[in-house]
Design a protein around this motif. Structure first.
Motif, PDB file in Angstrom:
ATOM      1  N   LEU A  54     -46.907  13.088 -35.676  1.00 55.27           N
ATOM      2  CA  LEU A  54     -47.678  11.868 -35.535  1.00 55.27           C
ATOM      3  C   LEU A  54     -47.550  11.261 -34.047  1.00 55.27           C
ATOM      4  CD1 LEU A  54     -45.154  10.254 -38.308  1.00 55.27           C
ATOM      5  CD2 LEU A  54     -47.550  10.152 -38.372  1.00 55.27           C
ATOM      6  N   ARG A  55     -48.514  10.431 -33.745  1.00 61.12           N
ATOM      7  CA  ARG A  55     -48.680   9.994 -32.253  1.00 61.12           C
ATOM      8  C   ARG A  55     -48.850   8.417 -32.459  1.00 61.12           C
ATOM      9  NH1 ARG A  55     -50.562  14.307 -28.388  1.00 61.12           N
ATOM     10  NH2 ARG A  55     -50.221  12.950 -26.642  1.00 61.12           N
ATOM     11  N   GLU A  56     -48.193   7.810 -31.332  1.00 64.29           N
ATOM     12  CA  GLU A  56     -48.489   6.442 -31.265  1.00 64.29           C
ATOM     13  C   GLU A  56     -49.587   6.363 -30.245  1.00 64.29           C
ATOM     14  OE1 GLU A  56     -46.659   4.498 -32.936  1.00 64.29           O
ATOM     15  OE2 GLU A  56     -45.322   5.752 -33.836  1.00 64.29           O
ATOM     16  N   LYS A  57     -50.616   5.599 -30.280  1.00 69.66           N
ATOM     17  CA  LYS A  57     -51.759   5.168 -29.463  1.00 69.66           C
ATOM     18  C   LYS A  57     -51.819   3.803 -29.071  1.00 69.66           C
ATOM     19  CE  LYS A  57     -54.468   9.330 -30.269  1.00 69.66           C
ATOM     20  NZ  LYS A  57     -54.877  10.053 -29.175  1.00 69.66           N
ATOM     21  N   ARG A  58     -51.784   3.638 -27.784  1.00 62.58           N
ATOM     22  CA  ARG A  58     -51.709   2.165 -27.202  1.00 62.58           C
ATOM     23  C   ARG A  58     -52.911   1.682 -27.609  1.00 62.58           C
ATOM     24  NH1 ARG A  58     -49.042   2.559 -21.372  1.00 62.58           N
ATOM     25  NH2 ARG A  58     -50.711   4.138 -21.317  1.00 62.58           N
ATOM     26  N   SER A  59     -53.285   0.250 -27.344  1.00 63.08           N
ATOM     27  CA  SER A  59     -54.503  -0.434 -27.756  1.00 63.08           C
ATOM     28  C   SER A  59     -55.350  -0.051 -26.337  1.00 63.08           C
ATOM     29  CB  SER A  59     -54.338  -1.824 -27.933  1.00 63.08           C
ATOM     30  OG  SER A  59     -53.993  -2.558 -26.960  1.00 63.08           O
ATOM     31  N   ARG A  60     -56.493   0.162 -26.637  1.00 64.23           N
ATOM     32  CA  ARG A  60     -57.455   0.231 -25.709  1.00 64.23           C
ATOM     33  C   ARG A  60     -58.947  -0.129 -25.969  1.00 64.23           C
ATOM     34  NH1 ARG A  60     -60.690   4.602 -27.654  1.00 64.23           N
ATOM     35  NH2 ARG A  60     -59.814   5.405 -29.480  1.00 64.23           N
ATOM     36  N   PRO A  61     -59.571  -0.644 -24.735  1.00 63.77           N
ATOM     37  CA  PRO A  61     -60.928  -1.270 -25.013  1.00 63.77           C
ATOM     38  C   PRO A  61     -61.856  -0.350 -25.627  1.00 63.77           C
ATOM     39  CG  PRO A  61     -60.383  -0.638 -22.622  1.00 63.77           C
ATOM     40  CD  PRO A  61     -59.369  -0.250 -23.140  1.00 63.77           C
ATOM     41  N   ILE A  73     -59.612  -1.884 -29.359  1.00 62.70           N
ATOM     42  CA  ILE A  73     -59.135  -0.885 -30.294  1.00 62.70           C
ATOM     43  C   ILE A  73     -57.597  -1.199 -30.497  1.00 62.70           C
ATOM     44  CG2 ILE A  73     -58.697   1.647 -31.052  1.00 62.70           C
ATOM     45  CD1 ILE A  73     -61.668   1.818 -29.743  1.00 62.70           C
ATOM     46  N   SER A  74     -57.069  -1.431 -31.707  1.00 61.09           N
ATOM     47  CA  SER A  74     -55.709  -1.950 -31.472  1.00 61.09           C
ATOM     48  C   SER A  74     -54.727  -0.665 -31.602  1.00 61.09           C
ATOM     49  CB  SER A  74     -55.552  -2.743 -32.893  1.00 61.09           C
ATOM     50  OG  SER A  74     -55.714  -1.956 -34.091  1.00 61.09           O
ATOM     51  N   GLU A  75     -53.322  -1.021 -31.140  1.00 61.78           N
ATOM     52  CA  GLU A  75     -52.488   0.054 -31.086  1.00 61.78           C
ATOM     53  C   GLU A  75     -52.363   0.775 -32.611  1.00 61.78           C
ATOM     54  OE1 GLU A  75     -48.231  -0.772 -30.656  1.00 61.78           O
ATOM     55  OE2 GLU A  75     -48.637  -2.964 -30.791  1.00 61.78           O
TER      56      GLU A  75
ATOM     57  N   ASN B  92     -50.452   1.623 -41.614  1.00 63.81           N
ATOM     58  CA  ASN B  92     -49.841   0.266 -42.214  1.00 63.81           C
ATOM     59  C   ASN B  92     -48.269   0.495 -41.997  1.00 63.81           C
ATOM     60  OD1 ASN B  92     -52.217  -0.560 -42.650  1.00 63.81           O
ATOM     61  ND2 ASN B  92     -52.246   0.066 -44.719  1.00 63.81           N
ATOM     62  N   ALA B  93     -47.656   1.619 -42.216  1.00 69.17           N
ATOM     63  CA  ALA B  93     -46.201   1.627 -42.132  1.00 69.17           C
ATOM     64  C   ALA B  93     -45.818   1.442 -40.655  1.00 69.17           C
ATOM     65  CB  ALA B  93     -45.934   3.222 -42.286  1.00 69.17           C
ATOM     66  N   ALA B  94     -46.604   1.878 -39.738  1.00 70.64           N
ATOM     67  CA  ALA B  94     -46.227   1.833 -38.379  1.00 70.64           C
ATOM     68  C   ALA B  94     -46.361   0.262 -38.178  1.00 70.64           C
ATOM     69  CB  ALA B  94     -47.044   2.393 -37.449  1.00 70.64           C
ATOM     70  N   ARG B  95     -47.373  -0.471 -38.639  1.00 71.72           N
ATOM     71  CA  ARG B  95     -47.437  -2.065 -38.345  1.00 71.72           C
ATOM     72  C   ARG B  95     -46.197  -2.620 -38.902  1.00 71.72           C
ATOM     73  NH1 ARG B  95     -53.147  -3.286 -39.695  1.00 71.72           N
ATOM     74  NH2 ARG B  95     -53.396  -1.747 -38.231  1.00 71.72           N
ATOM     75  N   ARG B  96     -45.933  -2.379 -40.252  1.00 72.97           N
ATOM     76  CA  ARG B  96     -44.728  -2.963 -40.743  1.00 72.97           C
ATOM     77  C   ARG B  96     -43.402  -2.848 -39.970  1.00 72.97           C
ATOM     78  NH1 ARG B  96     -47.087  -1.008 -45.480  1.00 72.97           N
ATOM     79  NH2 ARG B  96     -45.459   0.726 -45.671  1.00 72.97           N
ATOM     80  N   ASN B 100     -41.111  -5.654 -38.293  1.00 74.09           N
ATOM     81  CA  ASN B 100     -39.842  -5.915 -38.536  1.00 74.09           C
ATOM     82  C   ASN B 100     -38.926  -5.903 -37.182  1.00 74.09           C
ATOM     83  OD1 ASN B 100     -40.055  -6.131 -41.275  1.00 74.09           O
ATOM     84  ND2 ASN B 100     -39.805  -3.510 -41.594  1.00 74.09           N
ATOM     85  N   ASN B 101     -39.433  -4.861 -36.094  1.00 69.45           N
ATOM     86  CA  ASN B 101     -38.527  -4.892 -34.852  1.00 69.45           C
ATOM     87  C   ASN B 101     -38.837  -6.429 -34.120  1.00 69.45           C
ATOM     88  OD1 ASN B 101     -37.797  -2.585 -35.671  1.00 69.45           O
ATOM     89  ND2 ASN B 101     -39.304  -1.539 -34.240  1.00 69.45           N
TER      90      ASN B 101
END
Lengths: 115, 103
Positions: A54-61, A73-75, B92-96, B100-101
């Motif tokens: 899994l990777r977290e992507k920051r929001s970007r234009p 584009i949302s995070e 969606n899980a990440a958003r939830r 919560n945080n």
């Protein structure tokens, strides 16, 4: 030719003797367990095949490619896959054959298209 | 989650199958999938994603020890594209979690 869930269920039926209903259910559950783990933020490591991470992507234009309009584009969290060394090697060893296969398929498609 | 965790989870939910069959079935599925990719077939699983091969053109690489230029021939590498359901459930899980945080 693409392998589907039905093909995978057939393999369980043919190779292991699960009945058709069991085989279909097993394939479904197999992929559901992986989805569920990833949904819970847990990577899945299948030795000999590869790792789902899994990777977290920051929001970007971003931009609508059709209209050129700017839309952010949302995070988001995305799934990544890294094939294992073993799988990569199996594919790489076949690269010469694969190249021939793909060239032939392109030719067939071109012929079908023109015919 | 490792392969053996996956086998345990499936065995717990499929009590009609003996443990050994669950183990063999998981191995069989992974073997079928690896085989498909090794022979150049795509794998398409609706709601999960698709596996295919991407072409990597040949390039000039370097021997990291000697610095010599070496030709690296073109090759194929496995690629996975997550399907819609998987993408949405994970995001969606990440958003939830984020809600919560901050909430």
């Amino acid at each position: 030719m693409a392998v589907t869930k039905a093909d995978l269920a057939d393999a369980l039926f043919n190779q292991l003797g699960l009945n058709k209903r069991e085989a279909k259910e097993f394939v479904e559950l197999f992929f559901e367990k992986i989805r569920h783990s990833l949904e819970n933020g847990q990577a899945v490591k299948l030795s000999g095949f590869g790792n789902f991470g899994l990777r977290e992507k920051r929001s970007r234009p971003g931009r609508n490619p059709k209209t050129g309009e700017e839309i952010p584009i949302s995070e988001r969290r995305v799934v990544t896959f890294r094939a294992s060394q073993k799988l990569k090697q199996r594919v790489e060893e076949n690269s010469t054959l694969l190249k021939q296969k793909y060239t032939q398929e392109e030719r067939v498609e071109a012929n079908v298209g023109s015919g | 989650m490792t392969k053996s965790d996956l086998i345990d989870a499936l065995a717990a939910q499929q009590p009609q199958l003996v443990f050994r069959d669950v183990e063999l079935a998981v191995k069989e599925l992974l073997e079928q999938m690896a085989d498909a990719l090794a022979t150049g077939d795509r794998i398409e699983v609706r709601g999960f994603g698709s596996f295919s091969l991407h072409h990597r053109p040949s390039r000039v690489g370097r021997n990291p020890k000697t610095g010599d230029a070496v030709n690296v021939p073109d090759k194929y590498v496995p690629h996975f594209k997550p399907g819609k359901e998987l993408r949405e459930r994970v995001d969606n899980a990440a958003r939830r979690e984020r809600e919560n945080n901050t909430g």
